[in-house]
Design a protein around this motif. Structure first.
Motif, PDB file in Angstrom:
ATOM      1  N   GLU A 455     -75.977 -43.384  69.087  1.00  0.00           N
ATOM      2  CA  GLU A 455     -75.032 -42.398  68.554  1.00  0.00           C
ATOM      3  C   GLU A 455     -73.979 -42.070  69.610  1.00  0.00           C
ATOM      4  OE1 GLU A 455     -76.459 -38.472  67.858  1.00  0.00           O
ATOM      5  OE2 GLU A 455     -77.986 -38.562  69.432  1.00  0.00           O
ATOM      6  N   ASN A 456     -72.932 -41.428  69.124  1.00  0.00           N
ATOM      7  CA  ASN A 456     -71.785 -41.064  69.977  1.00  0.00           C
ATOM      8  C   ASN A 456     -71.059 -42.302  70.490  1.00  0.00           C
ATOM      9  OD1 ASN A 456     -72.522 -38.313  69.705  1.00  0.00           O
ATOM     10  ND2 ASN A 456     -73.973 -38.520  71.409  1.00  0.00           N
ATOM     11  N   ASN A 457     -71.158 -43.400  69.734  1.00  0.00           N
ATOM     12  CA  ASN A 457     -70.481 -44.630  70.142  1.00  0.00           C
ATOM     13  C   ASN A 457     -68.969 -44.466  70.017  1.00  0.00           C
ATOM     14  OD1 ASN A 457     -71.370 -44.749  67.174  1.00  0.00           O
ATOM     15  ND2 ASN A 457     -69.626 -46.176  67.251  1.00  0.00           N
ATOM     16  N   THR A 458     -68.253 -45.351  70.709  1.00  0.00           N
ATOM     17  CA  THR A 458     -66.789 -45.348  70.623  1.00  0.00           C
ATOM     18  C   THR A 458     -66.365 -46.076  69.365  1.00  0.00           C
ATOM     19  OG1 THR A 458     -66.666 -45.400  73.023  1.00  0.00           O
ATOM     20  CG2 THR A 458     -64.663 -46.002  71.802  1.00  0.00           C
ATOM     21  N   SER A 511     -67.534 -42.884  65.100  1.00  0.00           N
ATOM     22  CA  SER A 511     -68.649 -42.532  65.986  1.00  0.00           C
ATOM     23  C   SER A 511     -69.786 -41.987  65.136  1.00  0.00           C
ATOM     24  CB  SER A 511     -68.193 -41.491  67.012  1.00  0.00           C
ATOM     25  OG  SER A 511     -69.268 -41.120  67.848  1.00  0.00           O
TER      26      SER A 511
END
Length: 810
Positions: A455-458, A511
């Motif tokens: 999670e919180n990927n670009t 995201s």
């Protein structure tokens, strides 16, 4: 030349005969007609449309004779490509014909075309020698015969039928003797005795006249020398000699011998043998003049001629002679390999071609004869092709259905073998490409795909690549990837991920938040570039992995900026006494939500400990009188993520057995005391201030008690409602989340209670006191019946008084 002009004039109108039987047609033309002369209308003769000639790429296959006749596809006629000399083409062979094939493609067809070349009288007779010489004894008897060599006429038929005229005829006349093979031997017969003394030399003229129109002639001079008497000529033992000779016999081999005898004696009995044959015979054979042995001096080839006739002459020293014939038959041996010519060939065929589709046409010829010239062709490899034969033509055909994905190209070796002993063979290699048809859908490497994303990927992050392969070729095997339309949580899947149409790379569009979306599915279609296109689908599952992006949240004790939480520990507490419990939660999952509790700071670390897993604060030893009354604990709640996150909670603990003890010491809980070098001064000052405040408070309390006593009845009759108090954001429900206990509250309000902010709660049987320093009024909070403090309040008025005084003070 006159005959040639006449034939040329008639060529335009003449097609001597034409017939078409089972794909065959024949034409006849005179030799020596000009280039471009019409041979015949093959389109009409074979019933072929001119469009078929053009679309089928019609052409003439003539083998070695491809320079004589051509095809005009626009008009469907055969034309001469150059003048044709029948004698150069066929020599004495009759009939003389060109054997051609008309080849058509798409589909492949062929027709046999025979063009017969008609002889014209364009060759003069010619004698082998320019001059003939005889030496004849004067004793030659009337009727003596002298063999003359026939003239040669290269024409055939009536044009080559020769008649002879001898002049003068005073002593000699011509005589002809027919042979068994149809030839005629020409002899000069003495009809009047010679007299050397009267005339020693005789000169005769021999004229050859052919049977053409107009007639052509040739003349040779015969010189006769009259010799002295030798009245016995040589005589051959046989009139005809026969011999058999295998072809390719080595040179200088003795084939046979001829023999003649002479009744004379002496020099008149010496016989010399001569060979009077012409043409190729003199190149192949020779005779030993003394022995009469016939010797091979060249290479005999059965394919060029199978029989040779030699004219032999035996002559004595007196000039008398006799003649005979030697017939040599050649026997064939298997010395020629089959010759393979590719007439037509398709370099590429479709994989959906039906069986029996013609791929190539071959012409196979073996110059040998009999069994040595009989040829059969075959294919060694186990491939879906077969050979079919028709006369000297062989066709390579498909035998079964083709599959380009199994075999895209075939290298076919066609072997042709004759029936000779030993058998001779030839081979030719054919390369056939199989063109592709879009008959295979793309196939994914896996039946389903699964990938994990933190999670919180670009946005734009490449997640992974899916791959599909197509067994077809070129454009039919070009795979494009398409994201099938679907929704995730009511939103189009294309707002979550995208896929590259060529590479199959799946990319995150946004995201992801694990706390909102833990996984989702979607379909990807792989479609090839064929027409019509074929496709297949695969399911892709994206799993969102949790990151440690949330710090622990402390639910209890509640931390507010305007109050202090105090826990009371009696001095008689045993080891392991439960002081309180820190309750916290982490909205992450997995190990990121595993919480551990650590005691970061304490007034006395040797007195308390915190449960690593449960957050329970317990005493680790017996509480003594020496322990400080005020104990401040700082507990760190830390999760197990990488990197870890934490929260800090401060807990105040009062070590006392009664509330008066708490009142006397609790004023220092709210603020830390800072000591400096003048500690004694501040202690004295503080003692004076406390004494003053204490006296003032006693007076105020007495006054207030009197006032409250008067109003007590009014308060008891007011029946004010009980209002529960909950920690912020948490409802009074059963055990939920990570809270292991239920909170119960009862509040009794006094007059002017809107200014009160005090609550006294229980958590698992432990006392908790929350105090706001700005209290102006008091609030009493009921606790469990088994609480020791509650018992004191209900039984001891003094303790009740000091407790109320404690609340008023704070």
């Amino acid at each position: 030349m006159a005959s040639f002009v006449m034939w040329h004039a008639a060529a335009v109108l003449m097609i001597l005969f034409r017939y078409s039987v089972r794909g065959q047609i024949s034409y006849s033309i005179p030799e020596e007609i000009p280039k471009g002369s019409i041979v015949g209308n093959i389109s009409q003769g074979l019933g072929l449309d001119l469009k078929r000639l053009k679309s089928g790429k019609a052409r003439i296959f003539a083998g070695d004779n491809n320079k004589f006749v051509g095809l005009n596809k626009e008009k469907g006629i055969l034309l001469t490509e150059e003048k044709i000399d029948r004698e150069a083409l066929c020599a004495k062979t009759t009939p003389c014909a060109l054997h051609l094939q008309l080849i058509l493609e798409d589909p492949m067809e062929w027709y046999d075309v025979t063009v017969e070349i008609i002889d014209i009288n364009d060759n003069d007779p010619s004698f082998p020698k320019g001059e003939i010489t005889f030496e004849i004894s004067e004793s030659a008897v009337v009727g003596a015969r002298f063999m003359l060599e026939n003239a040669i006429d290269l024409d055939v038929g009536s044009n080559s039928q020769l008649s002879y005229l001898l002049k003068p005829t005073d002593h000699f006349v011509l005589s002809f003797q027919s042979q068994t093979d149809g030839d005629r031997n020409m002899e000069m017969v003495l009809q009047k005795a010679l007299d050397r003394e009267n005339k020693e030399q005789l000169t005769l003229l021999l004229t050859a006249i052919d049977g053409g129109e107009p007639q052509l002639t040739s003349t040779v001079r015969i010189n006769v020398t009259v010799l002295d008497i030798n009245d016995n000529p040589p005589v051959f033992n046989q009139r005809v000699y026969k011999a058999s000779l295998p072809e390719n016999t080595p040179k200088n081999t003795v084939i046979t011998s001829v023999s003649a005898s002479d009744a004379d004696e002496g020099s008149n009995a010496i016989i010399t043998y001569y060979m009077s044959s012409t043409g190729d015979v003199n190149d192949l054979f020779m005779v030993d003049g003394r022995s009469g042995k016939i010797i091979l001096k060249g290479s005999a080839d059965f394919e060029k001629a199978s029989r040779y006739q030699l004219n032999m002459q035996a002559r004595d020293q007196g000039g008398l002679s006799d003649s005979c014939k030697v017939i040599i038959d050649l026997t064939d041996i298997n010395d020629n390999k089959p010759a393979i010519s590719i007439v037509s060939m398709s370099n590429s065929i479709s994989e959906e071609s039906r069986p029996s589709t013609v791929v190539a046409m071959l012409n196979v010829n073996d110059l040998d004869s009999g069994l040595n010239g009989q040829v059969h062709c075959y294919i060694n490899d186990n491939i879906p092709f077969a050979i079919a034969s028709s006369s000297s033509f062989f066709s390579l055909q498909t035998e079964q259905e083709l599959d380009r994905e199994r075999e895209a190209q075939y290298n076919i070796s066609v072997i042709c073998t004759d029936e000779g002993v030993p058998a001779l063979s030839s081979s030719v290699s054919l390369r056939v490409q199989i063109s592709d048809v879009n008959d295979n859908a793309p196939i994914f490497e896996k039946s389903n795909y699964e990938a994990c994303v933190l999670e919180n990927n670009t946005p734009g992050l490449s997640i992974f690549t899916i791959k599909a392969s197509d067994a077809d070729w070129n454009q039919n095997a070009r795979v494009s990837y398409i994201l099938e339309d679907s929704t995730v949580n009511g939103v189009s899947v294309s707002s979550y991920v995208s896929i590259h149409p060529d590479s199959g790379l799946i990319t995150a569009v946004r995201s992801f938040d694990y706390e909102q979306l833990k996984d989702f599915h979607f379909q990807v279609k792989a479609q090839d570039g064929g027409s019509p296109p074929l496709s297949s689908n695969v399911t892709v599952k994206i799993i969102v992995q949790d990151q440690n992006d949330n710090a622990p949240q402390v639910l209890y004790p509640v931390q507010t900026g305007a109050s202090v939480v105090a826990e009371i520990v009696p001095r008689a507490a045993d080891v392991g006494y439960l002081v309180t419990k820190v309750v916290a939660v982490d909205v992450d999952s997995g190990q990121n939500a595993w919480l551990s509790y650590k005691l970061q700071k304490a007034t006395d670390k040797a007195l308390f400990e915190v449960g690593l897993q449960n957050g329970e604060i317990r005493t680790v030893r017996q509480v003594t009188d020496k322990d400080a009354f005020k104990q401040k604990l700082t507990v760190v709640v830390e999760d197990n993520g990488q990197p870890s996150r934490s929260a800090v909670v401060s807990i105040n603990v009062a070590v006392a057995d009664s509330f008066p003890e708490v009142l006397s010491e609790f004023t220092g809980f709210t603020h830390e005391k800072h000591y400096d070098k003048n500690l004694t001064f501040y202690l004295v000052l503080a003692l004076a201030a406390v004494s003053f405040l204490f006296i003032t408070c006693v007076v105020v309390i007495i006054s207030v008690k009197v006032y409250r006593w008067r109003q007590s009845r009014f308060l008891l009759q007011s029946k004010l409602p009980v209002i529960p108090y909950y920690p912020p954001h948490y409802a009074d429900t059963g055990v939920t989340g990570t809270l292991p206990h239920r909170y119960n509250y009862e509040v009794c309000m006094t007059t002017d209670s809107r200014k009160s902010d005090c609550m006294f709660s229980t958590l698992g049987g432990k006392n908790v006191l929350m105090v706001d320093p700005s209290f102006a009024e008091t609030m009493s909070h009921t606790i469990k019946k088994n609480s020791s403090i509650d018992d004191l309040q209900s039984t001891d008025p003094v303790r009740k008084f000091w407790k109320q005084l404690f609340f008023i003070y704070f």
